[in-house]
Motif scaffolding. Structure first.
Motif, PDB file in Angstrom:
ATOM      1  N   GLU A  78      49.628  36.560  34.454  1.00  0.00           N
ATOM      2  CA  GLU A  78      48.410  35.775  34.242  1.00  0.00           C
ATOM      3  C   GLU A  78      47.937  35.153  35.557  1.00  0.00           C
ATOM      4  OE1 GLU A  78      45.138  34.032  32.573  1.00  0.00           O
ATOM      5  OE2 GLU A  78      46.424  35.603  31.775  1.00  0.00           O
ATOM      6  N   PHE A  79      48.875  34.644  36.341  1.00  0.00           N
ATOM      7  CA  PHE A  79      48.538  34.067  37.640  1.00  0.00           C
ATOM      8  C   PHE A  79      47.943  35.129  38.557  1.00  0.00           C
ATOM      9  CE2 PHE A  79      49.781  33.116  42.043  1.00  0.00           C
ATOM     10  CZ  PHE A  79      49.121  31.914  42.214  1.00  0.00           C
ATOM     11  N   LEU A  80      48.549  36.319  38.583  1.00  0.00           N
ATOM     12  CA  LEU A  80      48.049  37.407  39.418  1.00  0.00           C
ATOM     13  C   LEU A  80      46.655  37.850  38.974  1.00  0.00           C
ATOM     14  CD1 LEU A  80      51.307  39.492  39.821  1.00  0.00           C
ATOM     15  CD2 LEU A  80      50.232  37.969  41.498  1.00  0.00           C
ATOM     16  N   ARG A  81      46.399  37.865  37.658  1.00  0.00           N
ATOM     17  CA  ARG A  81      45.081  38.234  37.147  1.00  0.00           C
ATOM     18  C   ARG A  81      44.032  37.223  37.610  1.00  0.00           C
ATOM     19  NH1 ARG A  81      41.542  37.105  33.447  1.00  0.00           N
ATOM     20  NH2 ARG A  81      42.724  35.449  32.484  1.00  0.00           N
ATOM     21  N   ARG A  82      44.353  35.951  37.516  1.00  0.00           N
ATOM     22  CA  ARG A  82      43.408  34.920  37.971  1.00  0.00           C
ATOM     23  C   ARG A  82      43.151  35.020  39.465  1.00  0.00           C
ATOM     24  NH1 ARG A  82      46.299  30.237  34.889  1.00  0.00           N
ATOM     25  NH2 ARG A  82      47.494  30.532  36.756  1.00  0.00           N
ATOM     26  N   LEU A  83      44.196  35.317  40.242  1.00  0.00           N
ATOM     27  CA  LEU A  83      44.011  35.493  41.680  1.00  0.00           C
ATOM     28  C   LEU A  83      43.066  36.651  41.976  1.00  0.00           C
ATOM     29  CD1 LEU A  83      47.460  35.068  43.466  1.00  0.00           C
ATOM     30  CD2 LEU A  83      45.409  33.714  43.766  1.00  0.00           C
ATOM     31  N   ASP A  84      43.253  37.750  41.255  1.00  0.00           N
ATOM     32  CA  ASP A  84      42.406  38.922  41.454  1.00  0.00           C
ATOM     33  C   ASP A  84      40.954  38.599  41.108  1.00  0.00           C
ATOM     34  OD1 ASP A  84      42.038  41.662  42.153  1.00  0.00           O
ATOM     35  OD2 ASP A  84      41.858  42.109  40.003  1.00  0.00           O
ATOM     36  N   LEU A  85      40.729  37.899  39.998  1.00  0.00           N
ATOM     37  CA  LEU A  85      39.365  37.512  39.620  1.00  0.00           C
ATOM     38  C   LEU A  85      38.742  36.609  40.676  1.00  0.00           C
ATOM     39  CD1 LEU A  85      39.744  36.850  35.788  1.00  0.00           C
ATOM     40  CD2 LEU A  85      38.545  38.745  36.896  1.00  0.00           C
ATOM     41  N   GLU A  86      39.520  35.672  41.194  1.00  0.00           N
ATOM     42  CA  GLU A  86      39.014  34.767  42.224  1.00  0.00           C
ATOM     43  C   GLU A  86      38.690  35.537  43.502  1.00  0.00           C
ATOM     44  OE1 GLU A  86      37.765  31.276  44.030  1.00  0.00           O
ATOM     45  OE2 GLU A  86      38.174  31.681  41.927  1.00  0.00           O
ATOM     46  N   ARG A  87      39.546  36.486  43.872  1.00  0.00           N
ATOM     47  CA  ARG A  87      39.304  37.300  45.059  1.00  0.00           C
ATOM     48  C   ARG A  87      38.015  38.106  44.901  1.00  0.00           C
ATOM     49  NH1 ARG A  87      39.867  42.394  45.917  1.00  0.00           N
ATOM     50  NH2 ARG A  87      41.175  42.719  44.100  1.00  0.00           N
ATOM     51  N   ARG A  88      37.799  38.709  43.732  1.00  0.00           N
ATOM     52  CA  ARG A  88      36.586  39.483  43.477  1.00  0.00           C
ATOM     53  C   ARG A  88      35.339  38.609  43.533  1.00  0.00           C
ATOM     54  NH1 ARG A  88      38.288  43.343  38.377  1.00  0.00           N
ATOM     55  NH2 ARG A  88      39.981  44.418  39.446  1.00  0.00           N
ATOM     56  N   ARG A  89      35.439  37.397  42.973  1.00  0.00           N
ATOM     57  CA  ARG A  89      34.311  36.467  42.989  1.00  0.00           C
ATOM     58  C   ARG A  89      33.942  36.098  44.420  1.00  0.00           C
ATOM     59  NH1 ARG A  89      33.337  31.358  43.639  1.00  0.00           N
ATOM     60  NH2 ARG A  89      35.515  30.771  43.794  1.00  0.00           N
TER      61      ARG A  89
END
Length: 105
Positions: A78-89
């Motif tokens: 879940e943490f890695l998914r949020r990091l990926d979303l933040e990176r894409r944003r």
């Protein structure tokens, strides 16, 4: 006076371990009754060392590592998914794509 120091240290260690047992939960006691652990830790040095090793070691039998949860943030999907979303944003903002596509993902 100095000759009594080892006895005082041993007694203090036993008391620390006894209070640690009394304040512990059933998971840390590995299903052994509290009274039994208190009697074990009152054995000079060996009982306290045994308690510290058992109470802070691997999970109880039947409990998997996954049941305890992730150990570090990079083990948490879940943490890695949020990091990926933040990176894409941030990448979209850097390109000038200020659309809400990232927020809907």
């Amino acid at each position: 006076m100095l000759r009594y120091l080892p006895f005082v240290l041993i007694a203090a260690f036993a008391l620390y371990c006894a209070f640690d047992v009394l304040g512990s939960d059933a998971r840390r006691r590995r299903g052994v009754p509290t009274l039994v652990w208190v009697l074990v830790v009152l054995l000079p040095v060996l009982g306290g060392v045994l308690w510290l090793l058992v109470s802070r070691s691997a999970p109880a039998p039947g409990q998997s590592r996954a049941a305890r949860g992730p150990v570090a943030p990079d083990d948490d999907p879940e943490f890695l998914r949020r990091l990926d979303l933040e990176r894409r944003r941030r990448e979209q903002q850097a390109r000038g794509d200020d659309t809400d596509d990232a927020a809907s993902a």
